[in-house]
Design an enzyme around this catalytic site. Structure first.
Site, PDB file in Angstrom:
ATOM      1  N   CYS A  54       0.769  -1.183   0.023  1.00 22.96           N
ATOM      2  CA  CYS A  54      -0.108   0.071  -0.032  1.00 22.96           C
ATOM      3  C   CYS A  54       0.875   1.130   0.040  1.00 22.96           C
ATOM      4  O   CYS A  54       0.538   2.282  -0.526  1.00 22.96           O
ATOM      5  CB  CYS A  54      -1.032  -0.084   1.203  1.00 22.96           C
ATOM      6  SG  CYS A  54      -0.323  -0.232   2.995  1.00 22.96           S
ATOM      7  N   HIS A 309      -1.626   0.701   7.520  1.00 19.93           N
ATOM      8  CA  HIS A 309      -1.908   0.806   6.256  1.00 19.93           C
ATOM      9  C   HIS A 309      -1.784   2.263   5.975  1.00 19.93           C
ATOM     10  O   HIS A 309      -1.782   3.265   6.479  1.00 19.93           O
ATOM     11  CB  HIS A 309      -3.561   0.379   6.123  1.00 19.93           C
ATOM     12  CG  HIS A 309      -3.946   0.482   4.991  1.00 19.93           C
ATOM     13  ND1 HIS A 309      -3.393  -0.313   3.848  1.00 19.93           N
ATOM     14  CD2 HIS A 309      -5.013   1.118   4.239  1.00 19.93           C
ATOM     15  CE1 HIS A 309      -4.157  -0.072   2.555  1.00 19.93           C
ATOM     16  NE2 HIS A 309      -5.100   0.546   3.132  1.00 19.93           N
TER      17      HIS A 309
END
EC number: 3.4.19.12
Length: 976
Positions: A54, A309
């Site tokens: 990510c 994340h």
């Protein structure tokens, strides 16, 4: 409603509700609408997260929306030979980018014109050599990639391409040091691609920039050496911003090193920042335009520096609208959603969260933003970037593949719907006619098969009724509960459409099984009464020859045996056939269970001898009356029958007499041998090679195994078999040479041999079969030095086989699996001697030998050796002499664990790094804090195997920890 499983006429609740009534077409398939994967109008294209990539995706989207960078990359010439020659890329050949620039420009072209909702960046990630399963430091990735891109583009001829990284991202600052004594100013100019701002103790971005540029005093030990004064002087040092790039990257240092834990941690403090940033107050030269607009906010969700994340809030430079880029998902931020840098944490650190400060119009604050990107404010119109022709051709080719996939998925959906509609009509029609009307022909069919027919997800297999058959080939009465009775019309359709069999109609019911079940049920009900009757009959004394012999053990447990037998017959239906529509039982398991059952003695078999006749031991049986026997025969019709006038087994009588004679013979033999070989029986009276006896120059050798087996026989002549052969071949190689040197026989191999006096050897030759004579002779010249004494063996040593044996032993020490080693932790730098844990010799004793004698008879075989520790040894033969020797020289000493020491199971082929991880979990010491040594040698090569480092079974490795560190055993998330 639920189905009545025991009722074969109940056809409700078997899965029919799915098909009755109107059905949505989408329920006939499990294929998602391919149009959901299509890019929406005026939307951006997402990027697939390949596991933990990510952080890469956020930077790619940010760089894609830098129009100047995108245009420069499109201008890079392709190294594709076909396109460079103007021929175009062949359609049958997939395009494979060769450089980082080509990967990036192809990725940007897909992001710009692809019809897909998201694309796969695996080619780009693979070209960079990134581990898709491991999350890297995002800021470090940004720096390294920009450096790589700048280096790659530096080879381009076009200056607009070659200098794009410097033009867009590169600025200059100077480290300025001023001497307080003479005022001399020393300046060191340096380039930067981002400004790294400390956020600890600050609430606003401008405060962080101010601290970055603040003046530092150089005093005391940090004084500055002035070239003018030619001495160390007090001075001041600060950073001056000389020029700023078009794109200003501000790194907020959220991830810092925690000295207490020795690891990185994340600072979750709020930092305020504005959409417009005026950098003029921070510049050395005030005559330029330094107003910047916020263009991107990169965010890390999560409270830990080791997990979380990454997402990005990026502004579209052409429309000025903000978007949230979260891997495949892209969302427009407007209205209440336009809160830059604000994202919910993946995991809250505690209940008491810091309250978000209030922000005015045009300002934002975030505790998760780790990078702010500002673009120089300009009145020029936004750049329009066109995809080059060859890249557009590649994008269109990918779009064609996508359209083909969409059409294929749509066709599969269409076919599934068509099949579902046909099945729907079939079920609706047949279910009405499924029940069998009174007096009409019918069939039995498996409930499981019916449910699979009504299950929309699995097409039904052919009907298989074999699992419901009894031993007579008909329908077993106990299987009625898992069958359903259906009309003959529907059964005809099923067998015609799906096949299978056998068909089970009204004639398939088995009368024989019903009669047998009734017999069993009657016996079960009658058992308690019969038990009382038999008990009373057993009290009556039997006169004459009218009685029958019955085993006492059988009489004690006959009721239990009868009940178990009746239950087994009752449950035979469940095990008579192990198959139901492909769901087969494991045949091996059922066969094994049968064998175990057969091994258990049935009624009255406890008085049957091995020859199938009446046993000779009267203590194990008694006579019962004829009436009692007839009652018992009702339950055990196959039991062996012995009238009380029946003679015992004649063969058993002969064997009993022979056994008694053999026992007497063995006792006499043992007594004679013990008297004849007194020295062999007692260890103290045997000679020793280490101190050669003066009274003889010759000694004979036998294997220690022979001595131990002979001693067992002498001690327990009635339990152990007599020893007939010396078996010296075990000490020789296949060539007939001796496998031991004189030196080894005095040390490590001394436990394998026994020395015999010459006089005793003469008696051994008379009592046992001697396959090979082995002797050692001492030769010494008169008046010579004792050290010049020679010891000669006969037969002589075989050097080749001896060397092979030693090599095999060393190889075995290096090729172990699941062996035990010991880790000893050294505390407070105290030196731990190698002998801190003395190894204890485990010698043989009479108690151990007695324990060995109680082992199964198979282990008493003379070819089945036992070492002093009681470990099994393989059979001795010429072919396996190496294996025998390898087992034989195994150390009989065993390491005893001491305090501060832990045992670990390891294999020779595992690396030192893997061992360190085991040690970390055992001692809570991180791998980088471990200093390991063995026998004074440091173990430092993490990639080396334990076998190559000389770590063998039972080794003791010393562990010295650099310093005590917090609980590493609770760091699973960190390791992940």
């Amino acid at each position: 409603r639920r189905n009545c499983r025991g009722n074969p006429n109940c056809l409700v609740g078997i899965g029919e509700h799915v098909w009755l009534g109107e059905i949505d077409e989408n329920s006939f398939h499990n294929i998602d609408d391919p149009n959901c994967e299509r890019r929406k109008k005026n939307a951006f294209v997402g990027l697939t997260n390949l596991g933990a990539t990510c952080y890469v995706n956020t930077f790619l989207q940010m760089w894609f929306l830098n129009l100047e960078l995108r245009q420069a990359l499109y201008l890079c010439p392709s190294t594709c030979s076909e396109y460079a020659a103007g021929e175009g890329i062949p359609k049958d050949k997939d395009y494979e980018p060769q450089t980082i620039c080509e990967h990036l420009q192809y990725l940007f072209a897909l992001l710009q014109n692809s019809k897909r909702r998201y694309i796969d960046p695996s080619g780009f990630v693979k070209a960079l050599g990134l581990d898709t399963g491991q999350q890297q430091d995002a800021q470090e990735f940004s720096k390294l990639f920009m450096s790589l891109l700048e280096d790659t583009l530096s080879k381009q001829k076009n200056p607009d391409v070659r200098n794009i990284v410097q033009k867009q991202f590169c600025g200059e600052y100077a480290y300025v040091t001023v001497c307080n004594q003479c005022g001399r100013e020393s300046k060191l100019v340096s380039k930067f691609y981002e400004l790294e701002l400390n956020i600890q103790g600050h609430k606003q971005l401008t405060d962080c920039v101010t601290e970055f540029l603040k003046e530092e005093k150089l005093e005391g030990d940090n004084r500055y050496f002035c070239e003018t004064c030619q001495s160390k002087q007090n001075a001041t040092r600060k950073i001056r911003l000389l020029s700023l790039p078009c794109t200003l990257n501000l790194q907020l240092m959220r991830f810092v090193f925690d000295r207490q834990t020795g690891h990185k941690k994340k600072l979750n403090t709020y930092i305020g920042f504005s959409e417009l940033l005026d950098m003029e107050p921070f510049m050395e030269q005030k005559n330029g335009v330094y107003v910047y607009e916020l263009s991107a906010v990169l965010i890390h969700r999560g409270v830990s520096a080791y997990s979380g994340h990454y997402i990005a809030h990026v502004k579209d430079p052409q429309t000025g609208e903000w978007y949230k880029f979260n891997d495949e998902d892209i969302e427009k931020m407007e209205g209440k959603k336009l809160q830059l840098g604000i994202e919910e944490d993946l995991a809250e650190p505690s209940k008491s969260q810091t309250r978000k400060p209030k922000c005015g119009k045009g300002t934002h604050c975030s505790r998760n933003a780790y990078m702010l990107v500002y673009r120089l404010q300009t009145r020029e119109k936004s750049l329009t970037v066109e995809v080059p022709a060859f890249l557009q051709e590649l994008v269109e080719r990918d779009n064609c593949k996508f359209e083909e996939w969409c059409n294929e998925m749509a066709e599969m959906r269409k076919q599934s719907v068509a099949r579902g509609k046909i099945k729907h009509e079939e079920v609706k029609e047949l279910y009405k006619r499924l029940p069998a009307e009174a007096g009409s022909p019918y069939d039995f069919i498996s409930l499981e098969w019916l449910q699979k027919w009504l299950d929309e997800s699995t097409p039904p297999k052919p009907i298989d009724n074999t699992a419901c058959l009894c031993s007579h080939g008909k329908l077993h009465p106990d299987k009625i509960s898992i069958m359903k009775r259906i009309s003959e019309y529907v059964a005809d359709f099923f067998y015609r459409r799906y096949g299978g069999g056998p068909r089970l109609n009204v004639k398939a019911l088995c009368k024989d099984c019903v009669v047998e079940r009734c017999r069993i049920l009657r016996l079960k009900n009658q058992l308690n009464e019969d038990y009382k009757t038999v008990t009373n009959l057993l009290k009556i004394t039997v006169k004459g020859n009218d009685g029958f012999w019955v085993g006492k053990a059988s009489l004690r447990s006959w009721r239990q045996l009868a009940l178990e037998q009746l239950n087994e017959q009752d449950e035979d239906a469940e095990h008579s056939n192990g198959k139901m529509n492909g769901n087969a039982q494991n045949k091996d398991e059922s066969n094994e269970e049968k064998r175990e059952e057969e091994e258990e003695l049935n009624f009255n078999e406890d008085i049957v001898c091995p020859h199938g006749d009446l046993c000779i031991s009267e203590n194990e049986r008694r006579v019962v009356s004829k009436e009692a026997w007839e009652k018992l025969k009702q339950y055990f019709p196959k039991a062996p029958e012995f009238p009380n006038n029946k003679e015992c087994c004649s063969q058993c009588k002969i064997l009993e007499r022979e056994g008694e004679e053999n026992e007497a013979l063995h006792k006499m033999m043992a007594s004679e041998q013990k008297t004849s070989l007194q020295n062999l029986f007692h260890d103290k009276c045997r000679p020793c090679l280490g101190s050669w006896p003066q009274e003889t120059d010759e000694l004979y050798i036998v294997s220690q195994f022979f001595v131990e087996e002979w001693r067992k026989f002498v001690r327990r002549p009635t339990r152990c078999s007599p020893v007939s052969s010396v078996g010296n071949s075990a000490l020789l190689c296949p060539h007939g040479g001796l496998m031991f040197t004189y030196a080894s026989m005095t040390k490590e191999d001394s436990k394998l041999i026994a020395l015999i006096w010459p006089s005793e050897w003469e008696r051994i030759q008379k009592l046992f079969v001697v396959d090979h004579v082995i002797k050692i002779t001492r030769t010494q010249a008169a008046g010579a030095d004792p050290e010049s004494t020679l010891y000669v063996s006969e037969p002589q040593l075989c050097p080749e086989c001896r060397e092979g044996l030693l090599c095999q032993q060393q190889r075995d020490l290096r090729e172990y699996t699941q062996a035990t080693i010991y880790i000893h932790k050294v505390v407070d730098n105290k030196k731990v001697m190698k002998d801190a844990a003395p190894e204890l010799n485990v010698s043989s004793s009479e108690a151990e030998e007695e324990r060995e004698e109680n082992k199964p008879e198979g282990e008493q075989d003379p070819d089945f050796n036992q070492t002093n520790g009681g470990a099994k040894r393989q059979k001795i033969s010429h072919q396996s002499y190496i294996t025998y020797q390898k087992q034989g020289i195994r150390r009989s000493t065993r390491h005893r664990k001491v305090r501060g020491e832990k045992a670990l199971l390891v294999s020779a082929n595992q690396t030192l790094k893997e061992l360190k991880i085991q040690i970390m979990h055992a001692f809570s010491v991180a791998p980088f804090d471990q200093n390991l040594s063995i026998d004074g040698k440091m173990l430092s090569d993490d990639t080396a195997t334990l076998g190559s480092l000389g770590v063998i079974p039972e080794s003791v490795i010393l562990l010295k920890a650099d310093e005590p560190i917090a609980d590493y055993a609770a760091m699973d998330d960190v390791m992940q």
